[in-house]
Design an enzyme around this catalytic site. Structure first.
Site, short mmCIF file in Angstrom:
data_model
loop_
_atom_site.label_atom_id
_atom_site.label_comp_id
_atom_site.label_asym_id
_atom_site.label_seq_id
_atom_site.Cartn_x
_atom_site.Cartn_y
_atom_site.Cartn_z
N GLU A 1 -92.71 -2.37 -9.02
CA GLU A 1 -91.58 -1.52 -8.60
C GLU A 1 -90.30 -2.17 -9.10
OE1 GLU A 1 -91.43 -0.87 -4.42
OE2 GLU A 1 -93.39 0.10 -4.34
N GLU B 1 -97.09 -4.10 -0.31
CA GLU B 1 -96.18 -5.16 0.17
C GLU B 1 -96.65 -5.73 1.50
OE1 GLU B 1 -92.16 -3.57 0.12
OE2 GLU B 1 -92.00 -4.30 -1.94
#
Ligand code: GLA
Length: 738
Positions: A256, A182
């Protein structure tokens, strides 16, 4: 004859090797395993959060759930405990974990970082990166700063030495390798992402390399050489529309997908999503052949000192149950055996207090001590204290300096007596911040310590390193057992007071030949750490929501098991510990907090208006630049109107920006006042857009006040509205400073 035989053996061997060596690629429309379309249906499981004796069971459960792959972070600091010294055995034997996954019919999606997040200590970054950097130019983690990039590159090369031979191309289970984590939430330096990708290639990884991000930040640090996967908890269609802007072709993958969320001390437990909310997106992904990974399929436990911390500072609990589909699963009479003294390993003298990292310490406690002259007195104020400072004067507790509430400043009255008094500040380190910014989270004390305006110089730091996996407690207990009586020292005096920090010890009797998993009920205790047979189970804290600690049966033995508790305040009721059959993860006790969160219903002190305007109604982050620098300590956002009739206000993220529009290091930005808020929910302003802050009252205007590091100069802010739902999105606003 011999030649023919040798040739045939060679042929069989090569054949076997060729048969074993397979391929996994990113195709035009699908992932291709050996050239055929393949959909990854993965579940996240962290080997570092599970006793090794239980790995196989958890992997079998994952397979039984219908997953065909296991996703796992490799936490850099779990393996490289000291610079250049790597651990690959016991619970760190990741190669064994991967081979076990393959044996259980699971592929592996490998996530070696170097940054991981995952509510893990420092997001996986080793503490020693902060040991010797230049005070004037501290390290900038997750950047091209060579003080990060060089050790991070070495780390990826070390991973390659361990695992490149286990790629699918070599007959192993590893299908893909993630680069960073991320990164779009943290920065936009494509050179940095390219350097990490190159490090992974140089490490021998030839399977597809990928990046994962919430789609709304995918553009930051984007490099087309990396396959792009999306992280989200809600509507997949909308998310993948954004992904297609960057990756018009090829398979889609959610790296995710969240069944619930993680817990933090003092705030409500996150229950699982309701079935529709949870299964809806999964059904869509199944129907559209989209690959995905359930984050978490089995959360496990952040044993020892490995739980991390949100930013702004709110420590994560020890359990990583996550309300995942596979959840995390004896009476000991405790006696006080010694004060903290037995944990002291060495002492360091200094003019001004130094952070732990500069003292060569990664975890645990430091007692900063000095004598006060009789005339010394006033309000105690420390420039930087991370995270809790238990303050004692001649052994009597006078308060707790608290990173959550920097306004708390214990008062010391001037003494009428002639003799000097001993001031002790025992600083406890919680996990280092693991979210996308603020990871340069040093522990201990630094800067000036003042009583009113008078600075106190000349300190002794008594170092109490607590190895995150607990091996060193045995030495301390033996020392306590040997001495029996607390050594005649300041800490010994400190322990005289009933509510001073101390070690307690008891025996848990287990009748079974093969002890089963159990949970220790800590509801009679206050705040500290528990070891069983030398294994550090992690932190406990009476404010909850976690009230029990998971004790794996494989760490117990038939008969007597030694339980040691470090409690900074001592038991609040009976000095006992019971083992119970069920986890208690959802009980809050805010009344037991040594500094309650007093920020609601305060008068809005506001200040001078700096800017005002109207946010659009969507979920896109809004950047407001003032066109000049504004200095202040307190900044207030007022919500004059909102986009829904309920008149609630919500915020997912709120960042202060410097003159280049980059987020100020949000370390220690605190919410210090609100008109109202959902008391037992997340603060939400924590670097994770899935969580959000929410007012409880429906009376406009609403306001939220932030305290930023002393006299920061702010050039703008970024407001991220609540994602997924529009309730509470702010419309007309004012921004004030003082
Ligand atoms: C992000 C991170 C994960 C984890 C989750 C929250 O998506 O990538 O490591 O921190 O948030 O549990």
């Amino acid at each position: 004859m011999k030649r023919t035989f040798a040739l045939s053996v060679l042929a069989v061997t090569l054949g076997a090797l060729c048969a074993m060596a397979r391929s996994f690629e990113v195709g035009e429309t699908d992932f291709l395993l050996d050239g055929k379309p393949f959909v990854v249906r993965c579940g996240e499981v962290h080997y570092a959060r599970i006793p090794r004796a239980y790995w196989r069971h958890r992997l079998q459960m994952l397979r039984a759930m219908g997953c065909n792959a296991v996703g796992c972070y490799m936490f850099w600091n779990f393996h490289e405990r000291e610079k250049g010294a790597f651990t690959w055995d016991r619970r760190a034997d990741v190669a064994a974990f991967c081979r076990m996954a393959q044996a259980e019919g699971l592929w592996v999606i490998l996530r070696p970082g170097p940054y991981s997040c995952a509510e893990w200590e420092g997001g996986g970054a080793p503490w020693w990166l902060m040991q010797d950097d230049d005070k004037k130019k501290p390290i900038s983690m997750r950047s091209s700063d060579p003080r990060w990039l060089v050790p991070a590159t070495n780390w990826l090369h070390a991973v390659g030495r361990q695992l490149s031979g286990l790629q699918v191309t070599k007959g192993g289970p590893i299908l893909m390798v993630q680069v960073e984590n991320e990164y779009g939430l943290h920065g936009a330096d494509v050179a940095y992402m390219r350097a990490l990708r190159q490090a992974a290639l140089d490490a021998g990884f030839e399977v597809p390399l990928y990046a994962c991000n919430p789609p709304r930040v995918m553009q930051n640090g984007f490099i087309p050489e990396l396959f792009q996967a999306a992280n989200f908890g809600g509507d997949p269609e909308q998310r993948f529309e954004i992904v297609r802007k960057y990756q018009p072709k090829g398979p889609l993958m959610c790296a995710e997908y969240y069944p619930a969320w993680f817990d933090t001390w003092g705030q409500a437990h996150h229950p699982p999503k309701n079935d529709r909310a949870f299964f809806g997106p999964i059904d869509w992904m199944f129907a559209h052949g989209v690959s995905f990974s359930l984050y978490m399929a089995h959360g496990g436990t952040s044993f020892g000192g490995w739980s991390g911390c949100r930013n702004p500072f709110v420590p994560n609990v020890t359990s990583y149950d996550y309300e995942a589909p596979i959840n995390e699963n004896g009476r000991a009479k405790m006696e006080r055996i010694a004060p903290l003294d037995v944990l002291v390993r060495r002492e360091v003298k200094m003019e001004r207090p130094e952070f732990m990292e500069r003292l060569g310490q990664g975890f645990g406690l430091v007692s900063y001590e000095r004598m006060l002259a009789p005339g010394d007195g006033g309000q105690l104020n420390v420039d930087e204290l991370h995270d809790f400072g238990y303050v004692f004067l001649d052994g009597k507790r006078i308060g707790v300096l608290d990173r959550r509430h920097r306004g708390v400043r214990p008062r010391i009255d001037r003494s009428k007596e002639k003799n000097p008094r001993r001031l002790q500040i025992v600083v406890e380190a919680m996990g280092r911040i693991n979210s996308s910014s603020g990871m340069e989270d040093r522990k201990g004390m630094s800067g000036r310590v003042r009583l009113d305006k008078k600075e106190l110089k000349g300190w002794t730091a008594r170092i109490m390193p607590l190895d995150p996996d607990g091996e060193d407690i045995q030495e301390a207990v033996a020392k306590a057992g040997r001495d029996g009586v607390p050594p005649p020292s300041a800490a010994g005096v400190a322990a005289a007071a009933a509510d001073s920090p101390a070690l307690y010890r008891g025996t848990l009797n287990v009748p079974d030949d093969v002890p089963a998993d159990t949970f220790l009920d800590m509801r009679d205790w206050t705040k500290g750490i528990v070891w069983v047979n030398g294994h550090n189970l992690g932190r406990f804290w009476s404010i909850g929501p976690q009230q029990t600690l998971y004790l794996p049966g494989c760490w117990l033995r038939k008969g007597g098991n030694e339980v040691v508790v470090l409690d900074f305040f001592g038991p609040r009721a009976k000095s006992e510990i019971a083992s119970v059959g069920k986890a208690v993860l959802d009980v809050l006790q805010p009344e037991t907090d040594f500094n309650r969160k007093e920020r609601q219903n305060k008068k809005c002190l506001g200040g001078e208006e700096v800017a005002s305007g109207m946010f659009p109604s969507g979920d896109e982050a809004q950047v407001v630049m003032f066109g000049k620098g504004v200095r202040g300590n307190f900044f207030t956002l007022q919500a004059l109107t909102t986009y829904d009739a309920k008149n609630l206000a919500t915020i997912a993220e709120f960042d202060f920006l410097d003159k280049d529009g980059n987020p100020l290091n949000s370390l220690d930005v605190q919410i210090t006042g609100v008109d109202s808020e959902e008391e037992i929910r997340e603060d939400g302003v924590d670097g994770q857009v899935e969580a959000f802050w929410l007012t409880s009252s429906r009376t406009l205007p609403h306001w939220i006040e932030f305290c930023v590091p002393a006299k920061a100069e702010v050039f703008g802010f970024r407001y991220t509205p609540r994602q997924n739902k529009s309730v509470g999105r702010i419309k007309d606003w004012r921004f004030l400073a003082r």
